[in-house]
Design an enzyme around this catalytic site. Sequence first.
Site, short mmCIF file in Angstrom:
data_model
loop_
_atom_site.label_atom_id
_atom_site.label_comp_id
_atom_site.label_asym_id
_atom_site.label_seq_id
_atom_site.Cartn_x
_atom_site.Cartn_y
_atom_site.Cartn_z
N LEU A 113 0.93 -1.13 -0.09
CA LEU A 113 0.11 -0.02 0.03
C LEU A 113 0.93 1.24 0.01
O LEU A 113 1.92 1.45 0.56
CB LEU A 113 -0.84 -0.16 1.42
CG LEU A 113 -1.85 0.97 1.44
CD1 LEU A 113 -3.03 0.90 0.28
CD2 LEU A 113 -2.50 1.25 2.70
N HIS A 114 0.31 2.23 -0.87
CA HIS A 114 1.10 3.41 -0.77
C HIS A 114 0.05 4.73 -1.21
O HIS A 114 -0.96 4.23 -2.12
CB HIS A 114 2.59 3.56 -1.46
CG HIS A 114 2.24 3.12 -2.90
ND1 HIS A 114 2.16 1.78 -3.33
CD2 HIS A 114 2.19 3.80 -4.02
CE1 HIS A 114 1.92 1.71 -4.69
NE2 HIS A 114 1.95 2.84 -4.99
N VAL A 115 0.33 5.84 -0.86
CA VAL A 115 -0.38 6.80 -1.05
C VAL A 115 0.27 7.79 -2.19
O VAL A 115 1.63 8.10 -1.79
CB VAL A 115 -1.00 8.04 0.04
CG1 VAL A 115 -1.72 9.05 -0.30
CG2 VAL A 115 -1.62 6.87 0.98
#
Length: 166
Positions: A113-115
């Site tokens: 997960l990453h933004v």
Amino acid sequence: MEYIRSLAEESRGGCFLCDYASTPDQDDAHHVVWRTADTIVLMNRFPYTNGHLLIAPLKHGGELDNLNDAELASLLRNVRDAQRLLKETVSAHGFNIGINIGLCAGAGVPDHLHVHVVPRWNGDTNFMAVLGDVRVIPDSLIKLHANLRSNAARLQVPSTASGGGS
């Protein structure tokens, strides 16, 4: 093509976000802007536009459900701090902030997960990559990385206010 080849290499060799998280001595080479006890903030190697940052939890996992409440709060605090830093450093007028979960949703690294925090400007050339297969990057990654690190220290980001390793 460099980006497409890098995805094939990563699928064979593991997760670049985990690799970067485990090698703080390589932060300059990896364009890491800052790290906290549970997150890493770095420049996208294949940015949509100048200043495109990635904020990732150190914990490997591709879903929001992989994070506990404290990790999720820390992730969002770092998104806020990244936006603040970009506003100051590249004079952004607005931002696209998003998370792609799953390959079909556009996740280039679906298992971690990453933004994305992408600065935008009035009249920018956001659709150049779609229409003309062109990226408009007016500054080098190395120079911008140095400016981001310097301004992060001056602005005291990441914020140390209220809890949880940030």
